[in-house]
Design a protein around this motif. Structure first.
Motif, PDB file in Angstrom:
ATOM      1  N   TYR A  61      19.596 -22.759   6.702  1.00 48.18           N
ATOM      2  CA  TYR A  61      19.318 -23.911   7.556  1.00 48.18           C
ATOM      3  C   TYR A  61      18.186 -24.769   6.972  1.00 48.18           C
ATOM      4  O   TYR A  61      18.288 -26.006   6.939  1.00 48.18           O
ATOM      5  CB  TYR A  61      18.940 -23.456   8.961  1.00 48.18           C
ATOM      6  CG  TYR A  61      18.639 -24.613   9.888  1.00 48.18           C
ATOM      7  CD1 TYR A  61      19.663 -25.240  10.585  1.00 48.18           C
ATOM      8  CD2 TYR A  61      17.348 -25.115  10.015  1.00 48.18           C
ATOM      9  CE1 TYR A  61      19.404 -26.324  11.406  1.00 48.18           C
ATOM     10  CE2 TYR A  61      17.078 -26.203  10.824  1.00 48.18           C
ATOM     11  CZ  TYR A  61      18.110 -26.804  11.523  1.00 48.18           C
ATOM     12  OH  TYR A  61      17.846 -27.893  12.319  1.00 48.18           O
ATOM     13  N   VAL A  65      25.771 -21.364  10.938  1.00 52.72           N
ATOM     14  CA  VAL A  65      24.831 -22.005  10.006  1.00 52.72           C
ATOM     15  C   VAL A  65      25.484 -22.241   8.654  1.00 52.72           C
ATOM     16  O   VAL A  65      25.277 -23.292   8.030  1.00 52.72           O
ATOM     17  CB  VAL A  65      23.553 -21.159   9.865  1.00 52.72           C
ATOM     18  CG1 VAL A  65      22.615 -21.776   8.834  1.00 52.72           C
ATOM     19  CG2 VAL A  65      22.838 -21.038  11.208  1.00 52.72           C
ATOM     20  N   ALA A 102      23.700 -25.701  14.506  1.00 49.45           N
ATOM     21  CA  ALA A 102      23.108 -24.556  13.823  1.00 49.45           C
ATOM     22  C   ALA A 102      21.730 -24.227  14.381  1.00 49.45           C
ATOM     23  O   ALA A 102      21.375 -23.044  14.553  1.00 49.45           O
ATOM     24  CB  ALA A 102      23.016 -24.842  12.326  1.00 49.45           C
ATOM     25  N   THR A 150      25.890 -16.338  14.388  1.00 46.02           N
ATOM     26  CA  THR A 150      24.920 -17.350  13.965  1.00 46.02           C
ATOM     27  C   THR A 150      25.052 -17.653  12.481  1.00 46.02           C
ATOM     28  O   THR A 150      24.996 -18.820  12.061  1.00 46.02           O
ATOM     29  CB  THR A 150      23.500 -16.873  14.299  1.00 46.02           C
ATOM     30  OG1 THR A 150      23.392 -16.677  15.712  1.00 46.02           O
ATOM     31  CG2 THR A 150      22.457 -17.878  13.844  1.00 46.02           C
TER      32      THR A 150
END
Length: 348
Positions: free
Chosen positions: A218, A285, A255, A281
């Motif tokens: 990220y 992302v 994200a 997650t």
């Protein structure tokens, strides 16, 4: 009479990172990475909150900040801080933690480290360990090795020992070349067993640490998107660039929310298995980072790839770093997990 000299405060984390970001791009291993890592450790910027103790998001925010500066640096920094978290979870409090650490737990079928002798916690290693990122720049590592019962055992090794041979010919990638993932051959090499066999994979911190990798993805994607936002603030920016910025924003916001939600879940359930929220997650992302790479490149054209060292490094490194995900294999594992979970609710 005046007192002796006052202790000088270390430079801030932002000051250290901003100076590193501004350097020109250079191919191959980067000695400046090791220098900066030692500065970060010496100033205690490696003392991140441990995952699952109420400040997991703060931990991930720092990882994202470092990744936005440089992904080679993030590779060393994330590995080092992950090792410290593992040692806090699995090692006795008296265990020495000096130097820069890494964590190497990849298990390809053609390379396996084995415990060939054991005397209490003192072990001897044979075989080979692959995907040893930063092996030429760090001091110690936690690796997975296999014992006589074919169980994975976490072992701490000192990389300066003469019975280990580093093989550097395997790494050909341009991306992430500054922290090349190389191989190490062991010949009755000493190590220290950490925790019990199987504990590395079974502990809560395994999946909690996996979320930190997504935070690095990220941070790099966010840094790339900032170039597009700055471009769109100029009078000559057209509607096409603005549309790409809108798409990048949409990806990053999704994200970001996933990371926030996952960090909260971990802090509410510190002893639970975080596989489902972390797998989900990481998938979100990874997809967002891929979208940002595509939209930023299409909007800005060749100029930043060729004239900005920071942009060029991130653009080359991030696609390689993202391959810590196993793509459809990870999605299949997520789907399998969901199919076997009767309590999962998608309701709004």
């Amino acid at each position: 009479m005046l007192s002796t000299a006052t202790a000088i405060a270390p430079p801030s984390l932002d000051t250290l990172l901003d100076g590193f970001t501004a350097r020109p791009a250079a191919p191959g291993l980067d000695a400046a990475l090791e220098t900066l890592m030692r500065s970060l450790c010496g100033s205690h910027y490696d003392a991140l909150p441990l995952p699952g103790q109420g400040r997991t998001l703060q931990r991930w925010q720092t990882l994202a900040r470092v990744a936005g500066c440089d992904l080679g640096l993030a590779k060393l920094y994330e590995g080092h801080t992950d090792a410290l978290a593992i040692l806090a979870e699995c090692a006795p409090t008296s265990f020495a933690r000096e130097g820069i650490w890494g964590v190497w737990a990849s298990e390809p079928p053609d390379a396996r480290a084995r415990i060939v002798a054991r005397d209490g916690d003192q072990v001897r290693l044979g075989g080979r360990k692959a995907w040893c990122s930063g092996a030429l720049q760090i001091d110690r590592a936690l690796i997975t090795a296999w014992d006589g019962d074919d169980r994975p055992q976490l072992v701490a090794i000192d990389l300066k020992h003469s019975t280990q041979r580093v093989t550097t010919q395997g790494w050909q990638a341009v991306g992430m070349a500054s922290t090349a993932s190389i191989e190490i051959d062991f010949d009755h090499s000493p190590g220290i067993a950490i925790g019990a066999p199987g504990q590395y994979l079974d502990r809560p911190g395994f999946w909690q640490g996996g979320g930190g990798i997504a935070a690095c993805w990220y941070g790099a994607a966010e840094a790339l998107a900032r170039y597009l936002r700055e471009h769109c603030r100029k009078p000559q920016a057209d509607a096409h660039a603005q549309a790409h910025l809108g798409a990048a924003d949409m990806a990053l916001q999704g994200a970001r929310l996933a990371l926030h939600d996952c960090a909260r879940w971990i802090d509410r359930h510190p002893a639970a298995n975080a596989e489902l929220p972390v797998r989900r997650t990481r998938a979100v992302v990874e997809a967002a980072a891929g979208d940002v790479i595509r939209h930023v490149g299409r909007a800005l054209g060749a100029t930043p790839f060729c004239r900005s060292g920071h942009f060029a490094r991130l653009s080359a490194d991030l696609p390689v770093y993202l391959r810590q995900s196993h793509a459809e294999r990870d999605l299949a594992a997520l789907g399998q997990h969901l199919a076997g979970t009767v309590s999962e609710d998608w309701s709004l």
